[in-house]
Design an enzyme around this catalytic site. Structure first.
Site, PDB file in Angstrom:
ATOM      1  CG  MET A   1      43.827  48.617  36.036  1.00  0.00           C
ATOM      2  SD  MET A   1      42.290  48.951  36.875  1.00  0.00           S
ATOM      3  CE  MET A   1      41.335  50.163  35.863  1.00  0.00           C
ATOM      4  NE  ARG A   2      45.634  41.850  30.274  1.00  0.00           N
ATOM      5  CZ  ARG A   2      45.833  42.398  29.043  1.00  0.00           C
ATOM      6  NH1 ARG A   2      46.273  43.564  28.898  1.00  0.00           N
ATOM      7  NH2 ARG A   2      45.854  41.271  28.123  1.00  0.00           N
TER       8      ARG A   2
ATOM      9  CG  HIS B   1      33.790  46.188  42.328  1.00  0.00           C
ATOM     10  ND1 HIS B   1      34.325  46.837  40.913  1.00  0.00           N
ATOM     11  CD2 HIS B   1      32.670  46.963  42.439  1.00  0.00           C
ATOM     12  CE1 HIS B   1      33.574  47.692  40.620  1.00  0.00           C
ATOM     13  NE2 HIS B   1      32.593  47.809  41.200  1.00  0.00           N
TER      14      HIS B   1
END
Ligand code: GRF
Length: 203
Positions: free
Chosen positions: A92-93, A111
Site C-alpha cells: 500500500m505504499r 494491479h
C-alpha cells in the site's frame, strides 16, 4: 538451475504472495521467495511467509521521517537477502526514488484493473462505477507514478450484471493468481525485453 531471488512486499492478506510461493514450490517457476517485507505488522502476508519458512520482516513506517528513509531501510533488508527482483503484492505504499534506483526495472506490481484504466485505490469499484463491460488485472514494471509503469501481462474478465465490488474482485483475483507467477517466470527466464514503455515477450 539457479533460482531468481524474490523479495515480496505486501501490506495485507497476501493471496498473491501465496500464489508466488506455491508456483515456486511446484517448480514451474525458477525463483524463490527470499524474504517478505511488510509495512504493517499484523499483515497476514507475514504469517504466510512464516508458515512457509520464509524470512518475514516488518519495517515500521512510523519510525522513519520520510518515504526515502523508509525505503532505504527496506532496500537494506532486500540486499541482506540478495534479492534480485522485487514484487509488490498488495503493497500500500508508493515506492520512492531510493528503491527505484536500487532496483532499476527490477520492481513488478500487480494491479486489479486493465491499466491505464482505473489506477490507484479501489480499482474494482472504479470499474463498476464507470460501467465497463470488461475489467481484469495488469502486471507491470514499477516507475515513479501510480500504476503507470510498462505493462508486462494483462488478463481480462467480464463484468457481469449484478456484480458487486466483492464478486468482481474475486473474479479478477483468480486471474491475478495465475498472471503474477507467469510474469515472474518470464522475467526469470530472461524473456522480457523492455523498449521504452513497451515490453516484448521473447518466444
Ligand atoms: C490485489 O487485488 C492486488 O492486485 C492489489 O491488492 C490486492 C492484494 O491482495 N494490488 P492480496 O494481499 O495479494 O490477497
Amino acid at each position: 538451475m539457479t533460482k531468481l531471488r524474490l523479495g515480496v512486499l505486501a501490506s495485507g492478506r497476501g493471496s498473491n504472495l501465496q500464489s508466488i510461493i506455491d508456483a515456486c514450490s511446484v517448480g514451474n517457476l525458477p525463483a524463490e521467495v527470499a524474504v517478505v517485507i511488510s509495512d504493517y505488522g499484523e499483515a497476514y502476508a507475514l504469517k504466510r511467509a512464516q508458515l512457509s519458512h520464509i524470512p518475514a520482516v516488518f519495517v515500521d513506517p512510523n519510525t522513519f521521517g520520510s518515504r526515502e528513509d523508509y525505503d532505504t531501510a527496506v532496500v537494506e533488508v532486500l540486499q541482506t537477502y540478495d534479492v534480485e527482483l522485487v514484487c509488490l503484492a498488495g503493497y500500500m505504499r508508493l515506492v520512492s526514488r531510493k528503491m527505484l534506483a536500487a532496483y532499476p526495472n527490477k520492481i513488478l506490481n500487480i494491479h486489479p484493473a486493465l491499466l491505464p484504466s482505473f489506477p490507484g485505490l479501489h480499482a474494482q469499484r472504479q470499474a463498476l462505477e464507470y460501467g465497463v463491460k470488461f475489467s481484469g488485472c495488469t502486471v507491470h514494471f514499477v516507475d515513479e507514478g501510480t500504476d503507470t509503469g510498462p505493462i508486462i501481462l494483462q488478463a481480462a474478465v467480464p463484468v457481469l450484471e449484478g456484480d458487486t465490488e466483492d464478486s468482481l474482485a474475486a473474479r479478477i483475483l483468480e486471474q491475478e493468481h495465475r498472471l503474477y507467477p507467469e510474469a515472474i517466470r518470464l522475467y526469470a527466464l530472461g524473456k522480457l525485453v523492455l523498449n521504452g514503455r513497451k515490453v516484448s515477450v521473447i518466444k
